[in-house]
Write an enzyme that holds these catalytic residues in place. Structure first.
Site, PDB file in Angstrom:
ATOM      1  N   GLU A  96       0.883  -1.759  -0.528  1.00 19.59           N
ATOM      2  CA  GLU A  96       0.272  -0.208  -0.061  1.00 19.59           C
ATOM      3  C   GLU A  96       0.799   1.268   0.196  1.00 19.59           C
ATOM      4  O   GLU A  96       0.651   1.691  -0.494  1.00 19.59           O
ATOM      5  CB  GLU A  96      -0.625  -0.101   1.292  1.00 19.59           C
ATOM      6  CG  GLU A  96      -2.032  -1.244   0.924  1.00 19.59           C
ATOM      7  CD  GLU A  96      -2.907  -1.275   2.170  1.00 19.59           C
ATOM      8  OE1 GLU A  96      -3.815  -0.989   2.560  1.00 19.59           O
ATOM      9  OE2 GLU A  96      -2.218  -2.147   3.748  1.00 19.59           O
ATOM     10  N   GLU A 116      -3.671  -9.221   3.717  1.00 17.45           N
ATOM     11  CA  GLU A 116      -4.439  -9.704   4.999  1.00 17.45           C
ATOM     12  C   GLU A 116      -5.438 -10.171   5.462  1.00 17.45           C
ATOM     13  O   GLU A 116      -5.608 -10.847   6.410  1.00 17.45           O
ATOM     14  CB  GLU A 116      -4.459  -8.374   4.824  1.00 17.45           C
ATOM     15  CG  GLU A 116      -3.793  -7.254   4.772  1.00 17.45           C
ATOM     16  CD  GLU A 116      -3.603  -6.435   4.203  1.00 17.45           C
ATOM     17  OE1 GLU A 116      -2.915  -4.980   4.095  1.00 17.45           O
ATOM     18  OE2 GLU A 116      -3.073  -7.290   2.838  1.00 17.45           O
TER      19      GLU A 116
HETATM   20  N1  T1G Z   1       4.728  -7.344  11.660  1.00 19.83           N
HETATM   21  C1  T1G Z   1       5.375  -7.685  12.531  1.00 19.83           C
HETATM   22  N2  T1G Z   1       6.160  -8.976  12.832  1.00 19.83           N
HETATM   23  C2  T1G Z   1       6.425  -9.308  11.642  1.00 19.83           C
HETATM   24  C3  T1G Z   1       5.568  -8.880  10.605  1.00 19.83           C
HETATM   25  C4  T1G Z   1       4.518  -8.264  10.597  1.00 19.83           C
HETATM   26  N3  T1G Z   1       3.715  -7.624   9.574  1.00 19.83           N
HETATM   27  N4  T1G Z   1       6.225 -10.021   9.329  1.00 19.83           N
HETATM   28  C5  T1G Z   1       7.084 -10.758   9.782  1.00 19.83           C
HETATM   29  N5  T1G Z   1       7.260 -10.044  11.126  1.00 19.83           N
HETATM   30  C6  T1G Z   1       8.310 -11.147  12.427  1.00 19.83           C
HETATM   31  C7  T1G Z   1       8.234 -12.408  12.274  1.00 19.83           C
HETATM   32  O1  T1G Z   1       6.557 -12.792  13.758  1.00 19.83           O
HETATM   33  C8  T1G Z   1       9.844 -12.960  12.750  1.00 19.83           C
HETATM   34  O2  T1G Z   1       9.562 -12.795  14.254  1.00 19.83           O
HETATM   35  C9  T1G Z   1      10.587 -12.287  12.072  1.00 19.83           C
HETATM   36  O3  T1G Z   1       9.499 -10.770  11.863  1.00 19.83           O
HETATM   37  C10 T1G Z   1      10.775 -12.777  11.183  1.00 19.83           C
HETATM   38  O4  T1G Z   1       9.104 -13.478  10.449  1.00 19.83           O
HETATM   39  C11 T1G Z   1      -2.553  -1.495   6.669  1.00 19.83           C
HETATM   40  C12 T1G Z   1      -2.959  -4.174   7.956  1.00 19.83           C
HETATM   41  C13 T1G Z   1       6.969 -11.313   5.620  1.00 19.83           C
HETATM   42  C14 T1G Z   1       6.844 -13.585   3.919  1.00 19.83           C
HETATM   43  O5  T1G Z   1       0.670 -10.471   6.436  1.00 19.83           O
HETATM   44  O6  T1G Z   1       4.387 -12.949   5.891  1.00 19.83           O
HETATM   45  O7  T1G Z   1      -0.151  -4.764   6.229  1.00 19.83           O
HETATM   46  O8  T1G Z   1       9.426 -15.163  15.262  1.00 19.83           O
HETATM   47  O9  T1G Z   1       9.994 -16.021  10.233  1.00 19.83           O
HETATM   48  O10 T1G Z   1      10.205 -16.508   6.676  1.00 19.83           O
HETATM   49  O11 T1G Z   1      -3.346  -2.632   4.960  1.00 19.83           O
HETATM   50  O12 T1G Z   1       7.170 -12.630   7.612  1.00 19.83           O
HETATM   51  O13 T1G Z   1      11.543 -13.879  13.961  1.00 19.83           O
HETATM   52  O14 T1G Z   1      10.585 -13.046  16.402  1.00 19.83           O
HETATM   53  O15 T1G Z   1       8.018 -14.739   8.763  1.00 19.83           O
HETATM   54  O16 T1G Z   1      11.609 -14.735   5.803  1.00 19.83           O
HETATM   55  C15 T1G Z   1       0.590  -7.448   6.430  1.00 19.83           C
HETATM   56  C16 T1G Z   1       3.688 -11.423   7.226  1.00 19.83           C
HETATM   57  C17 T1G Z   1       0.046  -7.469   7.280  1.00 19.83           C
HETATM   58  C18 T1G Z   1       3.455 -10.472   6.296  1.00 19.83           C
HETATM   59  C19 T1G Z   1       8.364 -13.172   5.826  1.00 19.83           C
HETATM   60  N6  T1G Z   1       2.109  -8.650   6.728  1.00 19.83           N
HETATM   61  N7  T1G Z   1       4.856 -12.264   7.421  1.00 19.83           N
HETATM   62  O17 T1G Z   1       8.799 -14.265   5.479  1.00 19.83           O
HETATM   63  O18 T1G Z   1      10.753 -14.269   7.967  1.00 19.83           O
HETATM   64  S1  T1G Z   1      -1.636  -6.663   7.972  1.00 19.83           S
HETATM   65  C20 T1G Z   1       2.065 -10.015   6.114  1.00 19.83           C
HETATM   66  C21 T1G Z   1       5.345 -12.480   6.083  1.00 19.83           C
HETATM   67  C22 T1G Z   1      -0.752  -5.190   7.150  1.00 19.83           C
HETATM   68  C23 T1G Z   1      -2.548  -3.232   5.542  1.00 19.83           C
HETATM   69  C24 T1G Z   1      -2.257  -4.186   6.870  1.00 19.83           C
HETATM   70  C25 T1G Z   1       6.822 -13.199   6.336  1.00 19.83           C
HETATM   71  C26 T1G Z   1       7.616 -12.736   5.205  1.00 19.83           C
HETATM   72  P1  T1G Z   1      10.727 -13.944  14.747  1.00 19.83           P
HETATM   73  P2  T1G Z   1       9.239 -14.659   9.279  1.00 19.83           P
HETATM   74  P3  T1G Z   1      10.024 -15.368   6.147  1.00 19.83           P
END
Ligand code: T1G
Length: 699
Positions: A96, A116
């Protein structure tokens, strides 16, 4: 250049939006600046809003993710071109943010998406309004409902990206920005790009198809339907009003139990990798080459999982015919993936080339990991382990794919029990995400750490569990199967039980699962547990008879159901009358069974066994059990897993129900001490995990 540097994935956490906004002001005011490039530090662009903040909001504990409207408008209204340089993943709020920029350039291996819905919410930073303006309504619906990222080539083709940059991204992005700046303004504002929004008529079909897709592929989930409402606002309302509608919808989603459950599932899956006594400094062995023993369904799938991760793998079987059969299945699986467009013919050939068939242990002395996947028989497994113990190099990990047998007993067949571990894959092993990692008494922490890293390398979710009978997943499955079979003897039908479980959200009903796995396997496992059966306590009676009748399930065309040529389960009156007769002979009173009772007994018995497993320490966290059931047993993600679900119902209510079932149905239902304690203290499994985490992390 504005660099977003918030490890590990540059989430838009506290301070990040503010930092971007301030940097933009400086760039805007600095006369020498003709263009702005925004890029992420480290391995990725922005992977979204900070889910921790969303979690706080979903539980009413905090304001949640910031409203990014002002920042996005500032980027879009910037008088100088803003170029977004994307590598790794631009997800959720990250995409976004990028779409508010005037231009987007990306590395060829970048990915972008709006995942999301996987968290039970919808885009909340105007993604549902800008994405259809850039890629069209149909593509926006597909991306937002599936939650799956698209790759850079698709992004370019759809108009999300303006250019793909080979080589150094920053250099390419700066060159692109200079070119654009030299051309002079105006620069396209995504919010004003309505050319792809189509008409109400054309969109009516697209939105209807999207809603159908959401109902079919994201069954019972609310967010996938809600996101289509937001996209519909984009094609029926002016931009600002559409954004307002989006914000209303995301607030509703965040207040739902589904988003709390799905956010729990997100963090539980990541927490599973944290094991007491094992840290990032724990030494791990390099897995450069592997070997699989047994070319059956599991062995073939495990070999594919290795090859798919680029690990060369030897695969051995006792006879040429068995080897040929196994490799033929591997070939067929790859061909069907190529047909479905999952990857190219060339990729298939590369992966097949990594799978080397063997009739002897020739080459096994070089591999770093041997995974045994032979018939589920202790004597045979011990013989195999004694054999490979003599051949394998000293630092080779010896793993067994057993789903029920004692890891310590298998390890005792070697002189290196510290190098022996359970790697319990789930069928089909090249598809199912779960890897249950079974730690034996002697298994070294280096071997556990290596196997956890291997799970990530195989793109699986590794969950470490203790060495008890059936480990965690199958151990909870057994009472679940038993309760379902007792329910049909009391008056329900297999079809009624399966429909109730399916409506509850299970991927498949338990009788259909039984038939798929084979009633001979179910019967054999039942024999393994016969010693647990207490005199005077009812045990299911019909499975034994179906087994003796040779009704072994799908593979014989009949089991609990009859199967047509398309393997569709059909209720079989012969089975229903067998059940009635059996119940009559055993003097089991028959009655009308409500769907609620089916769910309560089938799910509560799992929860109770899960609590027992936690009591015994065979699972580190209740969240680990949830992760196992979400990634390996088809438990509905929007319910968060059996233990999270228990918390949503309330442990006191579950405990009281179990006491009642114990009074009605006997000792199988003795409440687990942990459940009793938490219920009486007003506690939760989430609270139990938090207290364990606190002990693990320390002051
Ligand atoms: N927020 C906080 N922590 C996050 C995070 C996030 N968005 N994404 C990953 N982490 C942390 C995760 O908990 C882990 O922590 C570390 O990063 C590594 O992640 C306004 C409301 C990017 C593909 O849904 O899909 O945006 O365990 O082990 O396998 O519209 O992480 O090491 O302490 O998964 O290499 C939308 C979520 C949010 C993407 C990387 N975004 N993340 O994968 O590493 S909602 C998502 C992922 C939003 C807006 C809305 C994956 C990754 P720790 P990992 P990875």
């Amino acid at each position: 250049m504005i660099t977003i540097d918030n490890p590990p994935v540059n989430a838009l956490g506290p301070g990040v939006p503010e930092g971007i906004s301030a940097a933009l002001d400086r760039a805007e005011q600095e006369p020498s600046v003709s263009a702005i490039v925004m890029i992420g530090a480290g391995r990725t662009f922005v992977a979204g809003a900070d889910i921790k903040q969303l979690e706080e909001q979903a539980h009413g504990r905090g304001p949640g993710a910031p409203n990014l409207h002002a920042l996005l408008k500032k980027i879009e209204d910037c008088g100088k071109p803003v170029v977004m340089a994307i590598h790794g993943t631009a997800l959720g709020g990250g995409l976004e943010l990028a779409m508010a920029g005037h231009y987007r350039v990306a590395r060829p291996d970048a990915q972008a998406g709006q995942p999301e819905v996987n968290l039970g919410i919808i885009p909340g930073a105007e993604g549902s309004q800008r994405l259809p303006r850039l890629v069209g309504v149909a593509a926006a619906v597909d991306m937002c409902v599936s939650g799956k990222p698209i790759n850079a080539a698709e992004g370019l083709q759809l108009g999300l990206f303006d250019k793909l940059v080979e080589g150094d991204l920053l250099t390419g992005a700066v060159a692109f920005a200079r070119e654009i700046a030299a051309k002079g303004s105006p620069h396209p504002k995504t919010r004003e790009r309505n050319e792809k929004l189509g008409t109400l008529e054309s969109n009516a079909l697209v939105l209807a198809a999207g809603r159908e897709q959401a109902r079919k592929t994201r069954r019972n989930m609310t967010a996938p339907l809600a996101v289509i409402d937001a996209i519909e606002a984009a094609v029926t309302m002016p931009f600002e009003e559409g954004c307002k509608r989006e914000r209303e919808i995301i607030q509703q989603c965040l207040a739902s139990y589904q988003s709390r459950a799905l956010i729990h599932a997100f963090f539980a899956e990541r927490a599973a990798a944290r094991i007491p006594g094992i840290s990032k400094d724990t030494r791990t062995y390099k897995i450069r080459k592997a070997a699989v023993i047994g070319a059956g369904t599991m062995g073939g799938g495990i070999a594919m999982a290795c090859a798919n991760a680029g690990i060369p793998v030897l695969i051995i079987d006792a006879e040429q015919a068995a080897l040929d059969r196994g490799l033929a299945t591997v070939g067929k699986n790859y061909e069907s993936s190529v047909k479905k467009g999952r990857f190219s013919q060339e990729t298939m050939e590369q992966r097949l080339a990594l799978i080397q068939p063997r009739l002897t242990y020739n080459g096994f002395e070089e591999v770093d990991l041997i995974i045994e996947a032979v018939f589920e028989n202790m004597a045979l497994k011990k013989q195999v382990f004694a054999g490979i113990d003599k051949i394998a190099k000293a630092d080779c990990i010896l793993a067994t794919n057993t789903s029920t047998l004692d890891i310590d007993e298998i390890a005792a067949a070697t002189f290196r029990p510290h190098m022996v571990i359970g790697t319990h894959f789930f069928s089909p092993a090249h598809v199912m995400r779960l890897l249950e990692i079974v730690r034996g008494t002697a298994t070294s922490k280096e071997v556990v750490a290596t196997t956890l890293a291997l799970a990530k390398q195989l793109r699986k979710v590794g969950v470490v569990v203790g060495n008890c009978r059936g480990f965690v997943g199958n151990r909870m499955m057994l009472p679940y199967m038993r309760e379902a079979q007792l329910l049909v003897e009391e008056g329900a039908t297999p079809a009624q039980v399966d429909r109730a479980l399916y409506d509850f959200g299970m991927a498949m009903g338990i009788f259909a699962v039984d038939d798929m796995g084979g009633l001979d396997l179910a019967w054999r496992v039942r024999q393994e547990y016969k010693h647990l059966e207490k005199p005077g306590v009812r045990v299911p009676l019909v499975l034994e008879q179906l087994f003796r009748m040779g009704r072994l399930g799908q593979k014989t065309g009949a089991g609990w159901y009859r199967y047509d040529e398309s393997r569709k389960p059909i209720s079989d009156p012969e089975v229903e009358s067998l059940i009635e007769t059996t119940a009559k002979q055993a003097a089991i009173p028959r009655r009308t069974i409500r769907d609620e009772e089916i769910i309560e007994r089938c799910i509560d018995v799992m929860i109770n066994e899960g609590a027992r497993i936690l009591d015994e320490g065979h699972a580190q966290r209740a969240g680990d059990i949830d992760t196992i059931y979400l990634t390996g047993y088809g438990f509905p993600a929007y319910r968060g897993g059996p233990m999270w679900y228990a918390d949503t119902v309330g442990l006191k209510k579950i405990y009281d129900r179990i006491l009642e079932f114990q009074r009605q149905h006997g000792e199988w239902w003795e409440p687990a001490p942990l459940l009793k304690r938490l219920a009486e203290e007003g506690g939760t499994f989430a609270g139990f995990d938090a207290s364990r985490e606190a002990i693990m992390v320390g002051p």
